[in-house]
Motif scaffolding. Structure first.
Motif, PDB file in Angstrom:
ATOM      1  N   THR A 183      39.965  39.262  45.920  1.00 28.48           N
ATOM      2  CA  THR A 183      41.122  40.124  46.085  1.00 28.48           C
ATOM      3  C   THR A 183      41.543  40.795  44.777  1.00 28.48           C
ATOM      4  O   THR A 183      41.905  41.961  44.757  1.00 28.48           O
ATOM      5  N   SER A 184      41.514  40.050  43.674  1.00 28.05           N
ATOM      6  CA  SER A 184      41.849  40.599  42.354  1.00 28.05           C
ATOM      7  C   SER A 184      41.356  39.631  41.290  1.00 28.05           C
ATOM      8  O   SER A 184      41.133  38.443  41.559  1.00 28.05           O
ATOM      9  N   LEU A 208      41.825  45.333  41.360  1.00 28.50           N
ATOM     10  CA  LEU A 208      42.733  45.114  42.489  1.00 28.50           C
ATOM     11  C   LEU A 208      42.125  45.600  43.808  1.00 28.50           C
ATOM     12  O   LEU A 208      42.614  46.537  44.435  1.00 28.50           O
ATOM     13  N   LYS A 210      42.359  44.241  46.616  1.00 26.76           N
ATOM     14  CA  LYS A 210      43.283  44.033  47.731  1.00 26.76           C
ATOM     15  C   LYS A 210      44.225  45.216  47.924  1.00 26.76           C
ATOM     16  O   LYS A 210      44.798  45.374  49.009  1.00 26.76           O
ATOM     17  N   GLU A 211      44.395  46.054  46.913  1.00 22.53           N
ATOM     18  CA  GLU A 211      45.240  47.236  47.051  1.00 22.53           C
ATOM     19  C   GLU A 211      44.446  48.480  47.439  1.00 22.53           C
ATOM     20  O   GLU A 211      45.038  49.535  47.646  1.00 22.53           O
ATOM     21  N   LYS A 212      43.119  48.364  47.517  1.00 21.53           N
ATOM     22  CA  LYS A 212      42.266  49.519  47.813  1.00 21.53           C
ATOM     23  C   LYS A 212      41.559  49.400  49.157  1.00 21.53           C
ATOM     24  O   LYS A 212      41.239  50.414  49.777  1.00 21.53           O
ATOM     25  N   GLU A 214      42.360  48.533  52.172  1.00 26.03           N
ATOM     26  CA  GLU A 214      42.999  49.001  53.407  1.00 26.03           C
ATOM     27  C   GLU A 214      42.794  50.500  53.636  1.00 26.03           C
ATOM     28  O   GLU A 214      42.818  50.965  54.774  1.00 26.03           O
ATOM     29  N   ASP A 215      42.578  51.250  52.578  1.00 28.64           N
ATOM     30  CA  ASP A 215      42.414  52.701  52.699  1.00 28.64           C
ATOM     31  C   ASP A 215      40.993  53.118  53.079  1.00 28.64           C
ATOM     32  O   ASP A 215      40.753  54.288  53.367  1.00 28.64           O
TER      33      ASP A 215
END
Length: 279
Positions: A183-184, A208, A210-212, A214-215
């Motif tokens: 995830t990171s 990161l 986990k912040e990418k 989903e897109d």
């Protein structure tokens, strides 16, 4: 004349600056863990290949330099193709087994050593520099695969974070494969140390994913061995849960971090060929 009090303040500020610089360098050495291991190449296994070099610009505290490329063409120009991105403490030579397995599965394979790794330019890599090197590689990959039936990204370990970042910018990408993903960087560090440490705030090399994830809307395959001794399988499952795109998960019992593809080779091969439309 500088008063003693001011002198002490200057010395203190200089010491803090040195500690901060040392911490930044230490992060890059530990998290990216560049390796210069060079041994075998595809020719040693009777596989034809070509070597190329890409010129990468400076950025992220990493100086400009050359990126080493291996290109293993398939027998047919319309075969699916994959760009492979290795992890930290790895090189083209250390991961040659996985690349050859991809080729035996029916893929043309391109792979790179980021700056700081293998025979690429001797530099201190950063999160920014490995992202830059991967984007350069994708541009060249498209030039080498004009007739490929499918184009995939395969990232292992740290390379999974590089692949996830690249997938958000790569045109004509048909599928994303991550192997031993996380995830990171901070989450990996916390899993190895103590969950109360403020690593998310202290680390500048963040990765990161986990912040990418989903897109990303292209088909995705998440591979993880349950006995992975480096990246806990729970982090891979958490990342899988965050994906909103069409996805599949290949959980392999046992295995380890660097050779998960060998723990269940037929399942691994079938999953990849299915993503490429070969099965």
């Amino acid at each position: 004349m500088v008063k003693p009090t001011y002198r002490k303040m200057l010395y203190g500020a200089a010491l803090l600056a040195l500690i901060w610089i040392g911490w930044q360098v230490a992060q890059r050495l530990v998290i990216l863990h560049p390796s210069r291991q060079v041994s075998v190449n595809p020719k040693d296994f009777g596989v034809p290949y070509a070597e190329e070099w890409l010129d990468a610009p400076a950025g992220g505290g990493t100086r400009a330099g050359r990126v080493h490329v291996w290109w293993l063409p398939a027998d047919k120009p319309k075969a699916p193709a994959v760009l492979y991105l290795h992890g930290n403490e790895s090189t083209l030579s250390t991961d040659i087994g996985l690349m050859l397995s991809l080729r035996r599965a029916g893929f043309a394979v391109m792979a790179i050593d980021y700056r700081g790794y293998g025979e690429s330019a001797l530099r201190l890599p950063s999160e920014t520099s490995v992202y830059t090197d991967a984007r350069l590689a994708w541009t060249r990959f498209l030039e080498l695969t004009p007739q490929a039936s499918k184009r995939l990204l395969y990232g292992h370990s740290m390379g999974s974070a590089v692949a996830i970042d690249l997938a958000g910018h790569a045109p004509r990408l048909d599928g994303l494969v991550v192997d031993g993903a996380f995830t990171s960087a901070a989450d990996v560090g916390l899993a190895w140390t103590a969950d109360w440490l403020p690593l998310p705030k202290l680390l500048r090399q963040k990765f990161l994913s986990k912040e990418k994830i989903e897109d990303l809307k292209m088909p995705q395959l998440f591979i993880h061995c349950t006995d992975d001794e480096v990246i806990p399988v729970e982090l891979g499952q958490r990342l899988y849960g965050l994906s909103a795109g069409p996805k599949q998960q290949l959980l392999i019992e046992g295995g380890d971090h660097d050779h998960c593809y060998q723990a269940a080779p037929e399942r691994w091969r079938h999953a990849l060929r299915h993503m490429a439309g070969l099965a």
